[in-house]
Scaffold this active site. Structure first.
Site, mmCIF file in Angstrom:
data_model
loop_
_atom_site.group_PDB
_atom_site.id
_atom_site.type_symbol
_atom_site.label_atom_id
_atom_site.label_comp_id
_atom_site.label_asym_id
_atom_site.label_seq_id
_atom_site.Cartn_x
_atom_site.Cartn_y
_atom_site.Cartn_z
ATOM 1 C CE LYS A 22 -1.772 1.427 4.084
ATOM 2 N NZ LYS A 22 -1.453 2.805 4.522
ATOM 3 C CG ASN A 23 2.254 2.663 3.529
ATOM 4 O OD1 ASN A 23 1.083 2.953 3.239
ATOM 5 N ND2 ASN A 23 2.626 2.413 4.763
ATOM 6 N NE ARG A 91 -1.825 11.833 7.457
ATOM 7 C CZ ARG A 91 -1.216 12.975 7.188
ATOM 8 N NH1 ARG A 91 -1.880 14.094 7.192
ATOM 9 N NH2 ARG A 91 0.058 13.006 6.885
ATOM 10 C CB CYS A 115 -5.592 9.685 11.188
ATOM 11 S SG CYS A 115 -3.937 9.164 11.575
ATOM 12 N NE ARG A 120 0.149 10.472 9.924
ATOM 13 C CZ ARG A 120 -0.383 9.415 9.313
ATOM 14 N NH1 ARG A 120 -1.452 8.843 9.805
ATOM 15 N NH2 ARG A 120 0.156 8.939 8.204
ATOM 16 N N PRO A 121 0.864 16.539 10.908
ATOM 17 C CG PRO A 121 2.582 17.621 12.047
ATOM 18 C CD PRO A 121 1.672 16.431 12.126
ATOM 19 N NE ARG A 394 -7.165 3.998 5.459
ATOM 20 C CZ ARG A 394 -6.248 4.226 6.418
ATOM 21 N NH1 ARG A 394 -6.579 4.157 7.683
ATOM 22 N NH2 ARG A 394 -5.003 4.524 6.104
HETATM 23 C C1 EPZ Z 1 4.025 7.042 6.191
HETATM 24 O O1 EPZ Z 1 3.191 8.050 6.752
HETATM 25 C C2 EPZ Z 1 3.154 5.798 6.118
HETATM 26 N N1 EPZ Z 1 1.998 6.056 5.256
HETATM 27 C C3 EPZ Z 1 2.677 5.427 7.533
HETATM 28 O O2 EPZ Z 1 1.926 4.222 7.432
HETATM 29 C C4 EPZ Z 1 3.908 5.165 8.399
HETATM 30 O O3 EPZ Z 1 3.498 4.865 9.712
HETATM 31 C C5 EPZ Z 1 4.789 6.420 8.408
HETATM 32 O O4 EPZ Z 1 5.151 6.771 7.034
HETATM 33 C C6 EPZ Z 1 6.070 6.223 9.201
HETATM 34 O O5 EPZ Z 1 6.788 5.148 8.678
HETATM 35 C C7 EPZ Z 1 2.170 6.018 3.911
HETATM 36 O O6 EPZ Z 1 3.258 5.786 3.413
HETATM 37 C C8 EPZ Z 1 0.950 6.273 3.073
HETATM 38 P P1 EPZ Z 1 5.884 10.574 8.295
HETATM 39 P P2 EPZ Z 1 3.699 9.592 6.748
HETATM 40 O O7 EPZ Z 1 5.717 11.796 7.490
HETATM 41 O O8 EPZ Z 1 4.437 9.877 5.510
HETATM 42 C C9 EPZ Z 1 5.659 13.797 11.742
HETATM 43 C C10 EPZ Z 1 0.135 2.784 7.851
HETATM 44 O O9 EPZ Z 1 -0.277 2.272 8.896
HETATM 45 N N2 EPZ Z 1 5.601 14.770 10.637
HETATM 46 O O10 EPZ Z 1 7.168 9.815 8.216
HETATM 47 O O11 EPZ Z 1 2.548 10.444 7.105
HETATM 48 C C11 EPZ Z 1 4.366 13.013 11.853
HETATM 49 O O12 EPZ Z 1 3.420 13.725 12.624
HETATM 50 C C12 EPZ Z 1 0.540 4.245 7.840
HETATM 51 O O13 EPZ Z 1 0.283 2.193 6.743
HETATM 52 C C13 EPZ Z 1 5.660 16.126 10.940
HETATM 53 O O14 EPZ Z 1 5.759 16.517 12.097
HETATM 54 O O15 EPZ Z 1 4.717 9.537 7.977
HETATM 55 C C14 EPZ Z 1 4.783 11.741 12.519
HETATM 56 O O16 EPZ Z 1 4.837 11.950 13.915
HETATM 57 C C15 EPZ Z 1 0.321 4.928 9.193
HETATM 58 N N3 EPZ Z 1 5.595 17.024 9.914
HETATM 59 C C16 EPZ Z 1 6.201 11.520 11.978
HETATM 60 O O17 EPZ Z 1 6.642 12.790 11.460
HETATM 61 C C17 EPZ Z 1 5.474 16.635 8.601
HETATM 62 O O18 EPZ Z 1 5.442 17.512 7.706
HETATM 63 C C18 EPZ Z 1 6.272 10.477 10.880
HETATM 64 O O19 EPZ Z 1 5.520 10.950 9.810
HETATM 65 C C19 EPZ Z 1 5.410 15.246 8.321
HETATM 66 C C20 EPZ Z 1 5.484 14.336 9.352
#
Ligand code: EPZ
Length: 421
Positions: A22-23, A91, A115, A120-121, A394
């Site tokens: 998916k990711n 998201r 979520c 998720r900023p 999902r």
């Molecule tokens: C991806 O989400 C994955 N989703 C998530 O999988 C996964 O848990 C996550 O990466 C971490 O590995 C997809 O790929 C579609 P991040 P993403 O940006 O990109 C903070 C699942 O269960 N952050 O690495 O949203 C954020 O709040 C899902 O399949 C900021 O602060 O993850 C979080 O605490 C859940 N500012 C951390 O970084 C930003 O601009 C990790 O987020 C972006 C992120």
């Protein structure tokens, strides 16, 4: 509202084929907006999130054909997506921001919501686009990005997966060279890079903390099969470890699963790679210490499923969730089934060896739903998992069917059954 019935399971045995990730598929589909030529993605998994992403691409003006497991996308002229409700619910919709900004020089998007697992900023995505020369305006839940993109050095305060993907896609058409420092290194980033390179992008360093992208005039169409889903494979590996099973996870990429496999091996499970994928035998017996980190550290998406395994070992396990601020919602439901888990901030203390009893439990997020299904496999009696939002559909392609293929007694109850309670 989807509901699942899970009964105490015998040892899981047999083999099951791992679906495409998916990711990996979601950012690759978003990348189709970068070209006006046709893109074909093979073996796309039947997931709600994938269907939603295809609808979002349609909403941006792309022609989309989803036949069997192939997705064909052709975006002759990219426009701003109109389906704001869809953008808010998913998201990953933020992943069209970079491609649209690069393709058409400006775009307005409804900001995706947070979520259950966290705020998720998208500040890192927006800051990075500003570094690439875009003007970013935010008002009333809408973000507007405009201006020609120029190569630049971007430093990510946190190795965000989505921000790395968005900026990598945006930089492929920016004028000049972009360097993303402190980039995420997940396998899905490398897969996106492979796909973009097939489209004619010039990228080096994907999979490391420093990715260099040299902008090109335009990208062409491509045909691609993304990588298998390391989190689905990890979830099924946990199911085998819980039931002292002997399974083959066909197509699983063990090189994408090292952190989890080390934890399972340390706990007593025999994990073997073979040319067809990953074989697991035996039961997890020893407690574990787990700290979720960015890749190649232990993946946060595996924290909830592995916690069920830890709860069945003998002794105290300690988990530290460092990625998301609210990713222990499965604990309340597991404790209702008889587990003894205490959460102290980002720390979870799991007193193992408690017998679980089947119960009516509710899914709060995608990986929590998977964890509760796994708990039902080892709980005495029957577990009914209610999934009001349809989280499981999902992110997992028929998890209950795959478990049943391995001998579990799991089934998805019809919607109607819900009301016969
Ligand atoms: C991806 O989400 C994955 N989703 C998530 O999988 C996964 O848990 C996550 O990466 C971490 O590995 C997809 O790929 C579609 P991040 P993403 O940006 O990109 C903070 C699942 O269960 N952050 O690495 O949203 C954020 O709040 C899902 O399949 C900021 O602060 O993850 C979080 O605490 C859940 N500012 C951390 O970084 C930003 O601009 C990790 O987020 C972006 C992120």
């Amino acid at each position: 509202m989807p509901q699942y019935r899970i009964c105490h399971s015998p040892r899981l045995t047999g083999e099951v084929r791992i679906s495409t990730a998916k990711n990996a598929v979601l950012p690759i589909l978003a990348a189709a907006l970068l070209t006006q030529e046709e893109v074909i993605i093979h073996q796309t998994p039947a997931l709600t999130d994938v269907r939603h992403m295809l609808d979002i691409l349609r909403s941006c003006g792309a022609e989309v054909e989803a036949e069997e497991t192939d997705a064909r996308v052709r975006c002759l002229a990219a426009g701003d997506p109109e389906d704001h409700a869809l953008l808010r619910t998913m998201r990953a919709s933020v992943l069209i921001l970079g491609p649209l900004a690069a393709r058409k020089g400006e775009c307005s998007l409804t900001m995706p919501g947070g979520c259950a697992i966290g705020q998720r900023p998208i500040d890192l995505h927006l800051k990075g686009l500003q570094k690439l020369g875009a003007k970013v305006e935010q008002e009333g839940g809408t973000v507007r990005v405009s201006g020609a993109l120029k190569g630049a050095n971007v430093y990510l305060d946190f190795p965000s997966v989505g921000a790395t993907e968005n900026l990598m896609m945006a930089a492929t058409l920016a004028k000049g060279v972009t360097r993303i420092e402190n980039a995420a290194k997940e396998p899905e980033i490398v897969d996106l890079c492979h796909f973009l390179t097939m489209m004619g992008a010039r990228i080096a360093g994907a999979g490391t903390a420093n990715i260099i992208i040299e902008g090109v005039e335009r990208l062409h169409g491509a045909e691609y099969t993304p990588i298998p889903d390391r989190i689905e494979a990890g979830t099924l590996a946990c199911a085998a470890a819980l039931t002292e099973g002997g399974v083959l996870l066909e197509r699983a990429r063990t090189d994408h699963m090292r952190a989890l496999l080390f934890k399972l091996s340390e706990s007593g499970v025999i994990c073997q790679e073979d040319e067809r994928g990953l074989r697991l035998r035996g039961k997890a017996r020893h407690p574990m210490e787990v700290r979720t980190l960015s890749y190649p550290g232990f993946p946060t998406d595996m924290q909830a499923p592995l916690m069920v395994v830890a709860a069945q070992t003998h002794g105290l396990s300690v988990f530290l969730e460092t990625i998301f601020e609210n990713r222990y919602m499965h604990v309340v439901e597991l404790n209702r089934m008889g587990a003894q888990i205490r959460v102290e901030g980002q720390l979870a203390l799991i007193q193992g060896g408690r017998a679980l009893t089947g119960a009516h439990v509710s899914a709060t997020d995608l990986r929590a739903a998977a964890a509760l299904m796994l708990a039902g496999l080892v709980a005495q009696g029957e577990t009914i998992l209610s999934d009001p939002v349809g989280h499981l559909m999902r992110g997992y392609e028929g998890l209950e069917d795959k478990l049943r293929l391995l001998g579990a007694e799991t089934e998805k109850l019809s919607e109607g059954a819900m009301n016969q309670e």
